[in-house]
Design a protein around this motif. Structure first.
Motif, PDB file in Angstrom:
ATOM      1  N   ILE A  45       0.848  -1.190   0.000  1.00 18.43           N
ATOM      2  CA  ILE A  45       0.000   0.000   0.000  1.00 18.43           C
ATOM      3  C   ILE A  45       0.886   1.243   0.000  1.00 18.43           C
ATOM      4  O   ILE A  45       1.875   1.325   0.738  1.00 18.43           O
ATOM      5  N   ASP A  46       0.534   2.221  -0.819  1.00 18.07           N
ATOM      6  CA  ASP A  46       1.264   3.480  -0.895  1.00 18.07           C
ATOM      7  C   ASP A  46       1.179   4.198   0.453  1.00 18.07           C
ATOM      8  O   ASP A  46       0.082   4.308   1.021  1.00 18.07           O
ATOM      9  N   PRO A  47       2.304   4.668   0.977  1.00 15.65           N
ATOM     10  CA  PRO A  47       2.282   5.361   2.274  1.00 15.65           C
ATOM     11  C   PRO A  47       1.338   6.567   2.309  1.00 15.65           C
ATOM     12  O   PRO A  47       0.724   6.848   3.332  1.00 15.65           O
ATOM     13  N   ALA A  48       1.194   7.243   1.187  1.00 14.83           N
ATOM     14  CA  ALA A  48       0.268   8.383   1.133  1.00 14.83           C
ATOM     15  C   ALA A  48      -1.175   7.904   1.316  1.00 14.83           C
ATOM     16  O   ALA A  48      -1.983   8.577   1.974  1.00 14.83           O
ATOM     17  N   ALA A  49      -1.487   6.749   0.759  1.00 14.75           N
ATOM     18  CA  ALA A  49      -2.831   6.197   0.913  1.00 14.75           C
ATOM     19  C   ALA A  49      -3.079   5.806   2.369  1.00 14.75           C
ATOM     20  O   ALA A  49      -4.163   6.053   2.907  1.00 14.75           O
ATOM     21  N   VAL A  50      -2.066   5.223   3.011  1.00 15.59           N
ATOM     22  CA  VAL A  50      -2.201   4.848   4.420  1.00 15.59           C
ATOM     23  C   VAL A  50      -2.411   6.093   5.274  1.00 15.59           C
ATOM     24  O   VAL A  50      -3.256   6.103   6.179  1.00 15.59           O
ATOM     25  N   LYS A  51      -1.681   7.149   4.958  1.00 15.51           N
ATOM     26  CA  LYS A  51      -1.829   8.402   5.702  1.00 15.51           C
ATOM     27  C   LYS A  51      -3.248   8.950   5.545  1.00 15.51           C
ATOM     28  O   LYS A  51      -3.862   9.391   6.513  1.00 15.51           O
ATOM     29  N   LYS A  52      -3.750   8.915   4.324  1.00 15.75           N
ATOM     30  CA  LYS A  52      -5.107   9.407   4.065  1.00 15.75           C
ATOM     31  C   LYS A  52      -6.136   8.557   4.811  1.00 15.75           C
ATOM     32  O   LYS A  52      -7.094   9.083   5.396  1.00 15.75           O
ATOM     33  N   ILE A  53      -5.945   7.242   4.813  1.00 20.18           N
ATOM     34  CA  ILE A  53      -6.852   6.338   5.546  1.00 20.18           C
ATOM     35  C   ILE A  53      -6.815   6.667   7.030  1.00 20.18           C
ATOM     36  O   ILE A  53      -7.861   6.731   7.690  1.00 20.18           O
ATOM     37  N   ASP A  54      -5.620   6.896   7.557  1.00 21.19           N
ATOM     38  CA  ASP A  54      -5.489   7.257   8.969  1.00 21.19           C
ATOM     39  C   ASP A  54      -6.223   8.561   9.282  1.00 21.19           C
ATOM     40  O   ASP A  54      -6.887   8.683  10.312  1.00 21.19           O
ATOM     41  N   GLU A  55      -6.117   9.546   8.388  1.00 18.25           N
ATOM     42  CA  GLU A  55      -6.810  10.822   8.584  1.00 18.25           C
ATOM     43  C   GLU A  55      -8.324  10.630   8.586  1.00 18.25           C
ATOM     44  O   GLU A  55      -9.034  11.180   9.422  1.00 18.25           O
ATOM     45  N   LEU A  56      -8.811   9.840   7.627  1.00 16.48           N
ATOM     46  CA  LEU A  56     -10.254   9.600   7.549  1.00 16.48           C
ATOM     47  C   LEU A  56     -10.757   8.855   8.784  1.00 16.48           C
ATOM     48  O   LEU A  56     -11.841   9.157   9.306  1.00 16.48           O
ATOM     49  N   ALA A  57      -9.971   7.910   9.255  1.00 18.00           N
ATOM     50  CA  ALA A  57     -10.352   7.165  10.459  1.00 18.00           C
ATOM     51  C   ALA A  57     -10.358   8.085  11.676  1.00 18.00           C
ATOM     52  O   ALA A  57     -11.262   8.006  12.519  1.00 18.00           O
ATOM     53  N   LYS A  58      -9.371   8.955  11.747  1.00 11.65           N
ATOM     54  CA  LYS A  58      -9.274   9.876  12.884  1.00 11.65           C
ATOM     55  C   LYS A  58     -10.473  10.816  12.914  1.00 11.65           C
ATOM     56  O   LYS A  58     -11.003  11.130  13.981  1.00 11.65           O
ATOM     57  N   LYS A  59     -10.935  11.272  11.732  1.00  9.97           N
ATOM     58  CA  LYS A  59     -12.115  12.149  11.661  1.00  9.97           C
ATOM     59  C   LYS A  59     -13.343  11.460  12.236  1.00  9.97           C
ATOM     60  O   LYS A  59     -14.221  12.113  12.790  1.00  9.97           O
ATOM     61  N   GLN A  60     -13.398  10.149  12.090  1.00  5.36           N
ATOM     62  CA  GLN A  60     -14.544   9.387  12.592  1.00  5.36           C
ATOM     63  C   GLN A  60     -14.300   8.860  14.008  1.00  5.36           C
ATOM     64  O   GLN A  60     -15.133   8.136  14.545  1.00  5.36           O
ATOM     65  N   ASN A  61     -13.156   9.182  14.572  1.00  5.40           N
ATOM     66  CA  ASN A  61     -12.777   8.726  15.911  1.00  5.40           C
ATOM     67  C   ASN A  61     -12.789   7.201  16.031  1.00  5.40           C
ATOM     68  O   ASN A  61     -13.289   6.638  17.004  1.00  5.40           O
ATOM     69  N   GLN A  66     -10.750  -0.488  12.242  1.00  3.42           N
ATOM     70  CA  GLN A  66     -12.207  -0.347  12.211  1.00  3.42           C
ATOM     71  C   GLN A  66     -12.661   0.343  10.927  1.00  3.42           C
ATOM     72  O   GLN A  66     -13.661  -0.044  10.323  1.00  3.42           O
ATOM     73  N   PHE A  67     -11.924   1.360  10.516  1.00  2.00           N
ATOM     74  CA  PHE A  67     -12.269   2.085   9.295  1.00  2.00           C
ATOM     75  C   PHE A  67     -12.211   1.166   8.081  1.00  2.00           C
ATOM     76  O   PHE A  67     -13.138   1.120   7.268  1.00  2.00           O
ATOM     77  N   LEU A  68     -11.102   0.427   7.958  1.00  2.00           N
ATOM     78  CA  LEU A  68     -10.943  -0.459   6.808  1.00  2.00           C
ATOM     79  C   LEU A  68     -11.942  -1.610   6.836  1.00  2.00           C
ATOM     80  O   LEU A  68     -12.486  -1.998   5.796  1.00  2.00           O
ATOM     81  N   ALA A  69     -12.213  -2.153   8.014  1.00  2.00           N
ATOM     82  CA  ALA A  69     -13.202  -3.230   8.124  1.00  2.00           C
ATOM     83  C   ALA A  69     -14.573  -2.728   7.701  1.00  2.00           C
ATOM     84  O   ALA A  69     -15.301  -3.407   6.956  1.00  2.00           O
ATOM     85  N   SER A  70     -14.929  -1.539   8.136  1.00  2.00           N
ATOM     86  CA  SER A  70     -16.204  -0.933   7.750  1.00  2.00           C
ATOM     87  C   SER A  70     -16.260  -0.704   6.242  1.00  2.00           C
ATOM     88  O   SER A  70     -17.281  -0.968   5.594  1.00  2.00           O
ATOM     89  N   LEU A  71     -15.158  -0.211   5.688  1.00  2.00           N
ATOM     90  CA  LEU A  71     -15.081   0.046   4.255  1.00  2.00           C
ATOM     91  C   LEU A  71     -15.279  -1.240   3.443  1.00  2.00           C
ATOM     92  O   LEU A  71     -16.060  -1.274   2.487  1.00  2.00           O
ATOM     93  N   ILE A  72     -14.608  -2.298   3.862  1.00  2.00           N
ATOM     94  CA  ILE A  72     -14.725  -3.585   3.160  1.00  2.00           C
ATOM     95  C   ILE A  72     -16.137  -4.149   3.296  1.00  2.00           C
ATOM     96  O   ILE A  72     -16.737  -4.619   2.317  1.00  2.00           O
ATOM     97  N   ASN A  73     -16.684  -4.096   4.498  1.00  2.00           N
ATOM     98  CA  ASN A  73     -18.043  -4.604   4.708  1.00  2.00           C
ATOM     99  C   ASN A  73     -19.068  -3.821   3.893  1.00  2.00           C
ATOM    100  O   ASN A  73     -19.985  -4.395   3.297  1.00  2.00           O
ATOM    101  N   ASN A  74     -18.913  -2.500   3.855  1.00  2.00           N
ATOM    102  CA  ASN A  74     -19.831  -1.666   3.070  1.00  2.00           C
ATOM    103  C   ASN A  74     -19.711  -1.966   1.585  1.00  2.00           C
ATOM    104  O   ASN A  74     -20.720  -1.998   0.865  1.00  2.00           O
TER     105      ASN A  74
END
Length: 126
Positions: A45-61, A66-74
């Motif tokens: 995975i591109d480090p920039a993509a991981v950083k963006k995923i981390d930011e999106l997860a942080k916004k949702q607390n 959890q963010f990635l599991a939710s994304l895959i399930n959705n």
């Protein structure tokens, strides 16, 4: 209940002589139960993509996991929904065709009945 060798042999009979560990189950048996969580490891995975995923997860607390599991399930649910939507659209098109055919037949029947009424009216006048 503990399995003795005698009980284990008896439970192995349906599997054509293959030894079965009663705690594991028969060969090729799906070992995950409905609702049991599974793990996925993703590499490259591109480090920039991981950083963006981390930011999106942080916004949702929530955590990255959890963010990635939710994304895959959705995503999985969305694909199933698209399948149902496609089937629904097919049924709607079929219903529309039947309604149009019924409307056409109804119009023809109405014209026929009106022409019969007109002929009966003209005959009664004469």
């Amino acid at each position: 209940m503990l399995f003795t060798p005698k009980r284990a042999r008896r439970s192995a009979a349906p599997f054509r002589g293959k030894t079965v560990n009663p705690r594991v189950g028969p060969p090729n048996e799906k070992r995950t139960k409905q609702g049991e969580n599974m793990n996925i490891m993703v590499r490259g995975i591109d480090p920039a993509a991981v950083k963006k995923i981390d930011e999106l997860a942080k916004k949702q607390n929530i955590s990255r996991n959890q963010f990635l599991a939710s994304l895959i399930n959705n995503y999985a649910a969305l694909e199933e929904f698209k399948s149902y939507q496609s089937q629904y659209e097919t049924v709607i098109k079929q219903c529309l065709q039947v309604i149009q055919q019924n409307s056409h037949i109804e119009e023809r029947l109405l014209r026929y009945l009106e022409s019969e009424d007109n002929e009966d009216t003209q005959k009664s006048v004469l």
